[in-house]
Design an enzyme around this catalytic site. Sequence first.
Site, PDB file in Angstrom:
ATOM      1  N   ASN A  30      -9.021   5.643   2.427  1.00 47.62           N
ATOM      2  CA  ASN A  30      -8.044   5.264   1.413  1.00 47.62           C
ATOM      3  C   ASN A  30      -7.617   6.473   0.595  1.00 47.62           C
ATOM      4  O   ASN A  30      -7.209   7.467   1.156  1.00 47.62           O
ATOM      5  CB  ASN A  30      -8.585   4.125   0.544  1.00 47.62           C
TER       6      ASN A  30
ATOM      7  N   GLU B  59       0.838  -1.199   0.000  1.00 45.97           N
ATOM      8  CA  GLU B  59       0.000   0.000   0.000  1.00 45.97           C
ATOM      9  C   GLU B  59       0.876   1.253   0.000  1.00 45.97           C
ATOM     10  O   GLU B  59       2.099   1.179   0.144  1.00 45.97           O
ATOM     11  CB  GLU B  59      -0.911   0.027   1.243  1.00 45.97           C
TER      12      GLU B  59
ATOM     13  N   ASN C 182      11.263  -1.898   9.573  1.00 41.91           N
ATOM     14  CA  ASN C 182      10.034  -2.367  10.212  1.00 41.91           C
ATOM     15  C   ASN C 182       9.181  -1.208  10.671  1.00 41.91           C
ATOM     16  O   ASN C 182       9.673  -0.171  11.068  1.00 41.91           O
ATOM     17  CB  ASN C 182      10.347  -3.243  11.427  1.00 41.91           C
TER      18      ASN C 182
ATOM     19  N   ASP D 107      -9.801   1.812  -3.971  1.00 44.02           N
ATOM     20  CA  ASP D 107      -8.768   1.758  -2.930  1.00 44.02           C
ATOM     21  C   ASP D 107      -7.917   3.027  -3.020  1.00 44.02           C
ATOM     22  O   ASP D 107      -8.443   4.120  -2.918  1.00 44.02           O
ATOM     23  CB  ASP D 107      -7.951   0.480  -3.089  1.00 44.02           C
TER      24      ASP D 107
END
Length: 244
Positions: A94, A15, A50, A144
Amino acid sequence: MSIEVVENNVGHLLEGPHWDQASGSLLYVDILGQTVSRYNPGTGNTVKVNIGTMGFESLPPGLNEKVLPGLASLYCLHPDKSLKTHLQGVGLSNGMAWAEDYKTMYYIDSFSGGVDAFDYDVASGTIANRRRVITIPKNEGFPDGMCIDSEGKLWVAHFMGAAVKRYDPLTGEKLRTVQLPTDIITSCCWGGANLDELYVTSSKLSLSEEKLKAQDTAGYLFRVTGLGVKGVKAELFDDLSHLA
């Protein structure tokens, strides 16, 4: 037009693609992998760090996820780090994009099945006069992520629709379809030195084991070239902390 894979099998739920002009690289996240990646097309190298989580009722390897509806919101983070809530009761926040004159903001709540527009005040960051400008039929998947091109047209990723589609937000008309080889298309952004390359993220989310075998490019990063249109430069966040 040409569609190519630029990174293979790099995550479960890709994403948020963003082209960083300063470094000539693409940033994107894998939500379920909890990573942020920086892909450099010049060298072909990718660096990962991360980050973060997302609250599904269940997580991989089953991927039988369910997003709880109505719990999301739309916020505005100001340069002084103050946070303001503009919308509540959102299903799944989104895509966002702004018109060239910054007088209109476009926004997607994926569960609502379309793209909405707001009057936008660039000085205060406030929005008003919400209205539907594009409606996505259910049989074409869920809207999206999205981006805008230099002609003011919107490119919308269709989750469970295997495509990115170009729309005219002034008329709601669908102008073009870019078909992708996997169902779960999550977002897109313009990149490249001339901002004429469309990077597209995908996901393994919501695909059965049978479909995952058939759609072996799920979770890949794609690049579409030869579209005959360019994107616009992404604005950087103005962090005022350096003035303190």
